[in-house]
Scaffold this active site. Structure first.
Site, PDB file in Angstrom:
ATOM      1  CD  GLU A 127      -2.938   0.902   2.423  1.00 61.50           C
ATOM      2  OE1 GLU A 127      -3.965   1.583   2.423  1.00 61.50           O
ATOM      3  OE2 GLU A 127      -2.672   0.066   3.308  1.00 61.50           O
ATOM      4  CG  LEU A 160      23.561  -4.026  30.711  1.00 63.60           C
ATOM      5  CD1 LEU A 160      22.334  -4.313  29.862  1.00 63.60           C
ATOM      6  CD2 LEU A 160      24.788  -4.697  30.085  1.00 63.60           C
ATOM      7  CB  SER A 161      19.828  -1.532  35.244  1.00 56.39           C
ATOM      8  OG  SER A 161      18.904  -2.543  34.876  1.00 56.39           O
ATOM      9  N   GLY A 162      21.523  -4.394  34.917  1.00 56.09           N
ATOM     10  CA  GLY A 162      21.584  -5.702  35.562  1.00 56.09           C
ATOM     11  C   GLY A 162      20.208  -6.285  35.807  1.00 56.09           C
ATOM     12  N   GLY A 163      19.135  -5.560  35.388  1.00 54.72           N
ATOM     13  CA  GLY A 163      17.771  -6.055  35.503  1.00 54.72           C
ATOM     14  C   GLY A 163      17.282  -6.639  34.198  1.00 54.72           C
ATOM     15  CB  ILE A 164      14.436  -8.897  33.510  1.00 53.31           C
ATOM     16  CG1 ILE A 164      14.270 -10.035  32.493  1.00 53.31           C
ATOM     17  CG2 ILE A 164      13.138  -8.103  33.681  1.00 53.31           C
ATOM     18  CD1 ILE A 164      13.432 -11.179  33.003  1.00 53.31           C
ATOM     19  CG  ASP A 165      12.230  -4.135  32.195  1.00 55.59           C
ATOM     20  OD1 ASP A 165      11.660  -5.137  31.729  1.00 55.59           O
ATOM     21  OD2 ASP A 165      11.746  -3.439  33.094  1.00 55.59           O
ATOM     22  CB  SER A 166      18.675  -2.754  30.860  1.00 54.77           C
ATOM     23  OG  SER A 166      19.206  -3.503  31.935  1.00 54.77           O
ATOM     24  CE  LYS A 178      -7.589   1.086   2.773  1.00 51.17           C
ATOM     25  NZ  LYS A 178      -6.408   1.158   3.670  1.00 51.17           N
ATOM     26  CB  CYS A 200      -4.797  -2.412   3.595  1.00 48.09           C
ATOM     27  SG  CYS A 200      -4.025  -2.722   5.219  1.00 48.09           S
TER      28      CYS A 200
END
Length: 697
Positions: free
Chosen positions: A23, A341-347, A92, A153
């Site tokens: 499209e 980089l924090s050492g946690g799961i998100d970063s 469209k 679409c």
């Protein structure tokens, strides 16, 4: 233009006689308000003129997308061309106008169904095609051997899709040009609609979708499809670094005619309203005015497709944001990424997505993909004549990915160790620093100016002092992140700068569990549309798929911001701070956005879902209190969404204020009318939690 011409050339080299593109492919789907500028239409016509004049676009019917202004009204159109002529222009009729889409802001739907008008072409096109005017409207294309209808679409997703009436009037091939973005677990619905479109009706369906980042939060996930009578016979990749991908199939029109040989279908077709047919002197099965020999037709092998490939949500997280990051990096012409980089799961999840990007690049480099090689060499700081091949993802990450652990006295040994080990495992250029002197300086400055020195709660400070001291650390990390992002390439003897990555997940944004202008404030955020639950599953998947055993340590760690002092009796924990679990947040988010619940309707739904194990009024943090607390915190922190880092859109309950979740940012956060109604109804409800407890015991 170059990509469109390349796709046509590839299609022809594979023997195709009909080519369909995504499209609005000439300007790109993501122009947004630029569609309101006359320049966008002008430049689209200029590109179309070059395509029409090219050798590539001869001997094949091409369905190409662009905006067209007809009688001073802008339409989202498909332009059907063949041998330097425009066959017709199809606008469209049903526009996407919810969620991420705002097509009614730019375009007007064509409301004259089965009607055709004359469109006078601009002179730049007349000079190529020698045509003054062409048909414009809701019509179909008739070749010498079949009939082609266009569906755009959103029209596939509407209850009364155009393909139904077109199919009853004898259209055998349907083209669908799409600008459909990736969301976790979304592909199945798209594929099922395409299969269903031709299973009951019969027909051939060609689905083309944009692929890649089009300059926004969305990643368009490709996955071109060809289906015949409800069966997918060809499927393209869903996530790819390739700029051009062409999917082809050889199909038998007689299969469609046999599938439609039902008396009930024939009765409906006999009374169907007529579509105007625009004729093109060309046969898809044999070219222009050719006598097709039976032995030639028998020489073709009809494509038999495999089962549709679906990625798991964990694979989608590994692939979609990684491709988006690569597109963003190469198009912004910067030198890499920087991540606190924090050492946690998100970063950690953000870092692993960058690692996945590097793996993608290395794989493409091993295939000698020239576009990827050229981009990778430029980003890595190599000269144009370099022979550098980024075949090792860890080595490539060392050049373009920079991580930094910004510790304070409140940080633990464990998080520092995890951050360092993860950086070593993926090969990022890693820094480790303590920022206590900077934090202390700001705190002392405040004390010098005001004569009052704030204290943490564990040291006797108030809630306001405690929060302010946490926010100092969080916001200073953002300042340091941008300092390092701007200067690290210089430190390493290179030019340019780095893009800063954020790492706040969708649930934390929904709850407002982040500091405004802290390290969640970045250039882009690859996980900002992904829930905590999905991120955990992704990390577990990546541990094995990418051979990174260090990731198991992140899964076992308790999520914590590490902004308050650790004592013998207190360790800060995210879920305790939030007053709700991440799993509960996901439920609240889906009910609020996807199921469109206000406080009261959310309460009534959860009474049915949770009422067997939670008391409406009597248990600890009962349903009524949980719902009220969620809406209070969501409303109180809604203003943070106005400055939220642009995030990869991956989740349908995203609270992103930038475009997806259009709501106020100043609320009466205690919802006096709604909360009063919840309390009155909750007080009258029976307590079913005791019965559930007795049953489980």
């Amino acid at each position: 233009m170059e990509r469109i011409l390349a796709s046509i050339a590839i299609a022809k080299s594979k023997g195709a006689t009909l080519r369909v593109g995504p499209e609005l492919e000439i300007p790109g789907y993501g122009c947004y308000d630029h569609f309101l500028e006359g320049d966008t239409c002008l430049h689209s016509w200029e590109v179309l003129a070059k395509i029409l004049a090219s050798d590539e676009a001869t001997g094949i019917v091409c369905d190409i997308g662009m905006p067209v202004m007809h009688k001073n009204v802008i339409y989202n159109c498909r332009v059907i061309i063949h041998d330097k002529k425009i066959i017709m222009i199809r606008p469209k009729m049903w526009l996407a106008n919810d969620g991420n889409y705002r097509e009614l802001r730019y375009f007007t739907p064509w409301q004259k169904h089965r009607q055709v008008e004359e469109h006078y072409l601009p002179r730049i096109i007349q000079a190529v095609t020698k045509q003054i005017k062409v048909p414009f409207g809701d019509a179909v294309v008739s070749t010498q051997d079949t009939c082609i209808g266009v569906e755009l679409c959103e029209e596939l997703f509407t209850p009364a899709s155009p393909h139904i009436l077109m199919g009853l009037d004898g259209v055998e091939i349907f083209t669908n040009s799409s600008g459909s973005h990736h969301e976790l677990r979304k592909l199945y619905r798209r594929v099922e609609l395409i299969k269903e479109a031709t299973l009951k009706l019969g027909g051939i369906y060609l689905y083309a979708n944009q692929q890649g980042c089009d300059g926004d939060r969305l990643y368009y996930d490709g996955c071109a499809l060809i289906a015949v009578n409800g069966h997918v016979v060809a499927q393209g990749s869903q996530f790819s670094l390739n700029d051009v991908e062409v999917v082809t199939a050889t199909v038998d029109i007689e299969d469609v005619r046999a599938h439609r040989a039902k008396s009930s279908r024939s009765m409906q077709a006999a009374s169907a309203e007529r579509y105007e047919r625009i004729e093109v002197p060309f046969a898809l099965s044999g070219g222009k005015f050719e006598e097709v020999k039976e032995e030639d037709l028998l020489g073709f092998e009809v494509t038999k497709g495999p089962e549709v490939k679906y990625h798991t949500p964990e694979e989608e997280i590994a692939l979609g944001p990684a491709c988006w990051l690569w597109d963003y990096l190469r198009r912004s012409r910067t030198q890499g990424y920087f991540l606190p980089l924090s050492g946690g799961i998100d970063s950690c999840a953000t870092a692993i997505i960058v690692h996945s990007m590097c793996r993608h690049v290395a794989e493409a480099a091993r295939r000698a993909d020239q576009q990827v090689l050229a981009d990778a060499r430029r980003i890595a700081g190599e000269p144009e004549d370099s022979n550098y091949v980024p075949s090792d993802p860890r080595e490539f990450a060392g050049r373009i990915f920079h991580t930094c652990y910004m510790g304070t006295e409140n940080s633990s040994v464990e998080t520092r160790k995890r951050a360092k080990q993860l950086a070593q495992a993926i090969g990022s250029y890693h820094l480790d620093l303590n920022m206590d002197t900077i934090v202390t300086s700001v705190r002392d400055l405040f004390a010098f100016v005001t004569g009052s020195k704030p204290q943490f709660r564990v040291h006797g400070g108030s809630a306001a002092e405690n929060l302010a001291l946490q926010n100092i650390q969080a916001r200073l990390r953002m300042v340091l992140a941008y300092l390092f992002a701007q200067l690290l390439p210089w430190v390493r003897g290179r030019t340019g700068g780095l893009l800063v990555l954020g790492s706040a997940n969708v649930d934390e944004s929904l709850r407002g569990y982040l500091t405004k202008y802290d390290c969640s404030s970045a250039d882009i955020n690859p996980i900002g549309g992904i829930s905590k639950a999905d991120l955990k599953k992704f990390i577990a998947y990546a541990s094995g798929a990418f051979t990174l055993p260090i990731l198991n340590d992140f899964l076992d760690a308790v999520p914590t911001a590490e902004l308050e002092p650790i004592t013998d009796t207190y360790v800060q924990a995210d879920e305790a701070d939030m007053g709700m679990t991440y799993d509960e947040l996901s439920v609240f988010g889906r009910l609020r956005k996807v199921e469109k619940c206000g406080p009261y309707s959310m309460f009534t739904k959860l009474v049915h879902e949770w009422g067997s194990f939670l008391s409406p009024v009597q248990a600890c943090r009962p349903i009524a209190e949980k719902v009220k607390f969620f809406f209070f915190e969501h409303a109180r922190n809604r203003h943070k969404m106005t400055t939220l880092t642009p995030s990869y859109h991956a989740e349908s309950y995203s609270p992103d204020d930038n475009r997806f979740d259009l709501r106020p940012f100043l609320y009466p956060s205690r919802f006096p009318w709604q909360f009063k109604k919840i309390d009155s109804v909750a007080a009258a409800l029976p307590d079913r939690s005791h019965a559930h407890k007795a049953k489980t015991e």
